[in-house]
Design an enzyme around this catalytic site. Structure first.
Site, mmCIF file in Angstrom:
data_model
loop_
_atom_site.group_PDB
_atom_site.id
_atom_site.type_symbol
_atom_site.label_atom_id
_atom_site.label_comp_id
_atom_site.label_asym_id
_atom_site.label_seq_id
_atom_site.Cartn_x
_atom_site.Cartn_y
_atom_site.Cartn_z
ATOM 1 N N LYS A 297 -2.008 -12.852 40.638
ATOM 2 C CA LYS A 297 -2.006 -11.394 40.823
ATOM 3 C C LYS A 297 -1.823 -11.026 42.298
ATOM 4 O O LYS A 297 -2.632 -10.307 42.896
ATOM 5 C CB LYS A 297 -3.295 -10.768 40.281
ATOM 6 C CG LYS A 297 -3.463 -10.900 38.774
ATOM 7 C CD LYS A 297 -4.717 -10.169 38.296
ATOM 8 C CE LYS A 297 -4.828 -10.193 36.779
ATOM 9 N NZ LYS A 297 -5.185 -11.533 36.262
ATOM 10 N N ASP B 39 0.219 -7.716 48.178
ATOM 11 C CA ASP B 39 0.139 -7.574 49.627
ATOM 12 C C ASP B 39 1.546 -7.352 50.173
ATOM 13 O O ASP B 39 2.498 -7.202 49.404
ATOM 14 C CB ASP B 39 -0.495 -8.829 50.249
ATOM 15 C CG ASP B 39 -1.370 -8.502 51.459
ATOM 16 O OD1 ASP B 39 -0.863 -7.797 52.364
ATOM 17 O OD2 ASP B 39 -2.529 -8.928 51.489
#
Length: 241
Positions: free
Chosen positions: A78, A81
């Protein structure tokens, strides 16, 4: 996409659309599940940070078992960024994800440029990218607009993105795989927000693969239960043909 083709070949050859979510705390448990349940699944999903004694060589051991039993490995990292950071997490961390994962996922919320940067690196490693278009937990923010934007990103990156994590098919998902988490033989909830679908509901809703975790790994006989889910998922698939 060659990864999509590989998954579909495994599904048809083994007659299973089951993905095992192997959220366990030790490498011994992880390897045992891959060895015993591997023959009955299409995908083996890891959560590497949950495995408390993870060592750099563990990924290679899982890779060997995936080749032995013909399944793919999905690291449920997951990522979320900036592109440069996600690339470093994928390629340069102590977990060495790029060396063993066949699939990895990313939150679309980070935007197209960051996902494109990551996608170019995953594709170079023959790793398929999944977009987290929808979550299975109550109160999440992945509404219809979010799913539509996720679909638009996937269309833009169709040579890299193989599909979505979602509760079922949705507009724009037609040309991609849909993997559905939160599946149990009986629908319901836990006390932490998870909302369960049955295999039949998930497949009828347009899912291509069902993701099952606690329903199998917390069973008295995980192997027997995995076979039950395999049968249930495949029967649901046949009904849709």
């Amino acid at each position: 996409n060659p990864i999509t083709k590989k998954i579909l070949e495994i599904v048809q050859t083994k007659q299973t659309n089951l993905c095992l979510a192997a959220d366990v705390h030790t490498s011994a448990e992880l390897l045992h599940l891959a060895e015993t349940i591997g023959p009955h699944i299409a995908v083996f999903k890891t959560h590497l940070e949950i495995t408390e004694d993870w060592t750099p060589g563990l990924g290679e051991k899982l890779k060997a078992l995936s080749q032995k039993h013909n399944f793919l490995i999905f690291e449920d990292r997951k990522l979320a960024d900036i592109g440069n950071t996600m690339i470093m997490q994928y390629e340069n961390s102590v977990f060495e994800i790029s060396k063993w994962a066949d699939l990895i996922n990313v939150h679309p919320v980070v935007g197209l440029p960051s996902i494109k940067a990551l996608a170019e690196r995953t594709s170079a490693n023959n790793c398929g990218l999944l977009l987290l278009a929808e979550l299975s937990v109550a109160g999440n923010l992945t509404d219809e607009t979010y799913k539509q934007k996720s679909a638009a990103m996937a269309a833009e990156l169709s040579e890299h993105v193989i599909g979505f994590i979602a509760r079922g098919a949705f507009p724009g998902s037609e040309n991609f795989l849909v993997m559905t988490p939160g599946v149990k033989l009986e629908a319901g909830t836990d006390n932490k927000g998870q909302q369960y679908l049955t295999p039949e509901i998930a497949i009828k809703g347009g899912s291509d693969l069902i993701i099952v975790g606690r329903g199998i790994i917390q069973a008295a006989d995980p192997l027997a239960m995995a076979i039950e889910y395999k049968k249930a998922g495949w029967q649901a698939h046949l009904k849709q043909m």
